[in-house]
Write a protein that holds these residues in place. Structure first.
Motif, short mmCIF file in Angstrom:
data_model
loop_
_atom_site.label_atom_id
_atom_site.label_comp_id
_atom_site.label_asym_id
_atom_site.label_seq_id
_atom_site.Cartn_x
_atom_site.Cartn_y
_atom_site.Cartn_z
N SER A 139 -6.45 -7.97 -1.25
CA SER A 139 -6.06 -6.62 -0.91
C SER A 139 -5.14 -6.05 -2.30
O SER A 139 -4.49 -5.07 -2.02
N GLY A 140 -5.62 -6.78 -3.47
CA GLY A 140 -4.83 -6.23 -4.66
C GLY A 140 -3.61 -6.91 -5.09
O GLY A 140 -3.18 -6.55 -6.22
N LYS A 183 3.40 -5.46 1.82
CA LYS A 183 3.21 -4.01 1.43
C LYS A 183 3.81 -3.84 -0.10
O LYS A 183 3.47 -3.28 -0.86
N LYS A 184 4.73 -5.02 -0.39
CA LYS A 184 5.45 -4.98 -1.81
C LYS A 184 4.62 -5.34 -2.81
O LYS A 184 3.76 -6.19 -2.74
N ASP A 185 5.06 -4.80 -3.94
CA ASP A 185 4.25 -4.93 -5.40
C ASP A 185 5.15 -6.10 -6.09
O ASP A 185 5.85 -5.94 -6.80
N ILE A 186 5.09 -7.25 -5.63
CA ILE A 186 5.53 -8.45 -6.07
C ILE A 186 4.38 -9.44 -6.30
O ILE A 186 3.26 -9.60 -5.83
N ASP A 191 -3.43 0.07 3.04
CA ASP A 191 -3.22 1.37 3.19
C ASP A 191 -4.38 1.93 3.38
O ASP A 191 -5.51 1.26 3.28
N SER A 192 -4.67 3.26 3.81
CA SER A 192 -5.97 3.83 4.23
C SER A 192 -6.91 3.79 3.12
O SER A 192 -8.25 3.85 3.50
N ALA A 242 -3.89 -10.81 10.48
CA ALA A 242 -3.63 -9.54 10.99
C ALA A 242 -2.36 -8.67 10.30
O ALA A 242 -2.54 -7.70 10.13
N ALA A 243 -1.18 -9.51 9.66
CA ALA A 243 -0.38 -8.80 9.15
C ALA A 243 -0.97 -8.17 7.72
O ALA A 243 -0.42 -7.25 7.36
N ILE A 244 -1.79 -9.10 7.21
CA ILE A 244 -2.47 -8.39 5.95
C ILE A 244 -3.12 -7.13 6.04
O ILE A 244 -3.26 -6.05 5.56
N ILE A 245 -3.92 -7.14 7.47
CA ILE A 245 -4.82 -6.04 7.52
C ILE A 245 -3.61 -4.87 7.99
O ILE A 245 -4.06 -3.79 7.75
#
Length: 178
Positions: free
Chosen positions: A58-59, A31-34, A162-163, A155-158
């Motif tokens: 996922s960006g 989830k982090k922006d790194i 975010d929604s 699964a961890a990426i899923i």
């Protein structure tokens, strides 16, 4: 079909025995922006590339070690290492290099001793060494570890999405030069 059923049973057993706390750490990391750097040897390296590609969809900013366009890793970056044994010579060299610059390291391995030194996730799977604590498998070499790593990391990426991230938003980041 019996072999397929047996492999699926093995995967369910291995994947559902991952520790929730370790899995959640991986989800939170994604989830982090790194910047994310991925590495692994052999088939584990191929799985690392698969997961790196999916995380890019996922960006996230993602690199794979060994590619000619991979920049230097820095202190704020994270290195994700896939290694069933946790003791492959090249992997150990990479870990040492990332440690020297102060990068965060997250190991995906079967080797509990490695996690005494690094943050990570234990996949309770068989490796090519067939150590006494490893589960039984009909699969050769490290197949069980590599397959489980693919499922667990996907699964961890899923779980990290975010929604607003839908199949269409991920598809828009997919290569369009095919």
């Amino acid at each position: 079909m019996i072999t397929i059923s047996k492999i699926l049973t093995e995967m369910k057993d291995v994947c559902t025995n991952v520790k929730e706390k370790e899995y959640r750490q991986l989800v939170d990391l994604f989830k982090k922006d790194i910047r994310f750097f991925f590495t692994g040897e052999g088939r584990s390296g191929l799985i690392a590339k698969v997961i790196a590609m999916r995380l890019m969809h996922s960006g996230k900013t993602v690199f794979v070690l060994g590619e000619t366009t991979t920049p230097a890793i820095k202190e704020r970056d994270v290195l994700i290492v896939l290694s069933g044994s946790g003791r492959t010579a090249n992997t150990l060299n990479v870990l040492e290099g990332a440690s020297k610059v102060g990068s965060q390291i997250f190991m995906i391995t079967t080797n509990t001793e490695v996690l005494a030194q690094y943050n990570g996730l234990i996949i309770p799977a068989a490796t090519k060494y067939r150590l006494p604590n490893e589960p039984e498998t009909i699969q050769p070499l490290g197949n069980q570890f590599d397959q489980a790593a693919h499922i667990i990391l996907d699964a961890a990426i899923i779980d990290s999405l975010d929604s607003l991230q839908t199949n269409d938003t991920l598809k828009n980041k997919h290569s369009n030069l095919e």
